[in-house]
Motif scaffolding. Structure first.
Motif, PDB file in Angstrom:
ATOM      1  N   VAL A  52       0.854  -1.306  -0.040  1.00 10.45           N
ATOM      2  CA  VAL A  52      -0.090  -0.013   0.059  1.00 10.45           C
ATOM      3  C   VAL A  52       0.768   1.304   0.166  1.00 10.45           C
ATOM      4  CG1 VAL A  52      -1.517   1.154   1.380  1.00 10.45           C
ATOM      5  CG2 VAL A  52      -1.946  -1.110   1.075  1.00 10.45           C
ATOM      6  N   GLU A  53       1.789   1.322   0.985  1.00  8.55           N
ATOM      7  CA  GLU A  53       2.654   2.363   0.914  1.00  8.55           C
ATOM      8  C   GLU A  53       3.458   2.686  -0.448  1.00  8.55           C
ATOM      9  OE1 GLU A  53       3.386   4.416   3.314  1.00  8.55           O
ATOM     10  OE2 GLU A  53       1.519   3.690   4.552  1.00  8.55           O
ATOM     11  N   MET A  54       3.846   1.440  -1.350  1.00  8.82           N
ATOM     12  CA  MET A  54       4.592   1.787  -2.493  1.00  8.82           C
ATOM     13  C   MET A  54       3.437   2.248  -3.511  1.00  8.82           C
ATOM     14  SD  MET A  54       7.275   1.505  -4.310  1.00  8.82           S
ATOM     15  CE  MET A  54       8.437   0.376  -3.399  1.00  8.82           C
ATOM     16  N   LEU A  55       2.431   1.726  -3.474  1.00  8.09           N
ATOM     17  CA  LEU A  55       1.247   2.285  -4.395  1.00  8.09           C
ATOM     18  C   LEU A  55       0.952   3.794  -4.141  1.00  8.09           C
ATOM     19  CD1 LEU A  55      -1.371  -0.539  -4.329  1.00  8.09           C
ATOM     20  CD2 LEU A  55      -0.219   0.348  -6.372  1.00  8.09           C
ATOM     21  N   LYS A  56       1.106   4.140  -3.035  1.00  6.38           N
ATOM     22  CA  LYS A  56       0.887   5.445  -2.615  1.00  6.38           C
ATOM     23  C   LYS A  56       1.984   6.465  -2.973  1.00  6.38           C
ATOM     24  CE  LYS A  56      -1.592   5.233   1.898  1.00  6.38           C
ATOM     25  NZ  LYS A  56      -1.546   5.667   3.310  1.00  6.38           N
ATOM     26  N   PHE A  57       3.196   5.881  -2.932  1.00  3.20           N
ATOM     27  CA  PHE A  57       4.456   6.370  -3.553  1.00  3.20           C
ATOM     28  C   PHE A  57       4.463   6.564  -4.872  1.00  3.20           C
ATOM     29  CE2 PHE A  57       8.970   6.024  -4.805  1.00  3.20           C
ATOM     30  CZ  PHE A  57       9.355   7.383  -4.545  1.00  3.20           C
ATOM     31  N   GLU A  58       3.816   5.278  -5.610  1.00  5.04           N
ATOM     32  CA  GLU A  58       3.917   5.533  -7.041  1.00  5.04           C
ATOM     33  C   GLU A  58       2.957   6.367  -7.609  1.00  5.04           C
ATOM     34  OE1 GLU A  58       3.272   1.426  -8.019  1.00  5.04           O
ATOM     35  OE2 GLU A  58       5.386   0.816  -8.013  1.00  5.04           O
ATOM     36  N   ASN A  59       1.987   6.661  -6.811  1.00  2.11           N
ATOM     37  CA  ASN A  59       0.861   7.487  -7.207  1.00  2.11           C
ATOM     38  C   ASN A  59       0.848   9.031  -6.798  1.00  2.11           C
ATOM     39  OD1 ASN A  59      -0.645   5.716  -9.081  1.00  2.11           O
ATOM     40  ND2 ASN A  59      -1.407   4.657  -7.048  1.00  2.11           N
TER      41      ASN A  59
END
Length: 135
Positions: free
Chosen positions: A126-133
């Motif tokens: 989830v943290e990676m998705l937030k970072f990517e977006n």
């Protein structure tokens, strides 16, 4: 359930991707309980094998040492007694079951450990998705 079925079920239970992360995180506590129940059941069976191993070993020791109600026809030394016990068909069959049961318990224990770590993996995803977006 046999080891092959546990392996198949664990593969099914551990399937997670970005589209089902939310549902997987909701199902995770119940899945963990399911695997802990499997572990508990298999540990009880393992304990039964351990007890049976001790009983069988004593029975065979008494037989091969000549101290039992029925005795082996030849006199054996202590080291020979152990070799005869290890090679006895009853002991070999029992040990096959015992070793298989230990494998089941170890496998299910590892599945439980993986399930315990899964919530951290979901959080990291989830943290990676937030970072990517950009969030």
């Amino acid at each position: 359930m046999d080891l092959k079925e546990y392996k198949k079920l664990s593969t099914e239970d551990m399937q997670i991707n970005l589209t089902n992360m939310k549902q997987f995180s909701v199902d995770l506590p119940l899945m963990t309980v399911k695997w802990l129940q499997f572990l508990s059941s298999e540990k009880l069976i393992l304990n039964g094998y351990d007890l049976q191993h001790k009983i069988t070993w004593k029975r065979l020791y008494l037989y091969y040492s000549g101290l039992g109600e029925t005795a082996y026809e030849y006199v054996l030394g202590k080291s020979e007694i152990k070799q005869f016990i290890d090679a006895d068909d009853d002991m070999v069959d029992l040990l096959k079951g015992l070793y298989l049961q230990k494998e089941k318990v170890e496998f299910i224990t590892k599945v439980c450990d993986t399930l315990n770590k899964t919530s951290f993996q979901i959080k990291n995803a989830v943290e990676m998705l937030k970072f990517e977006n950009g969030g």
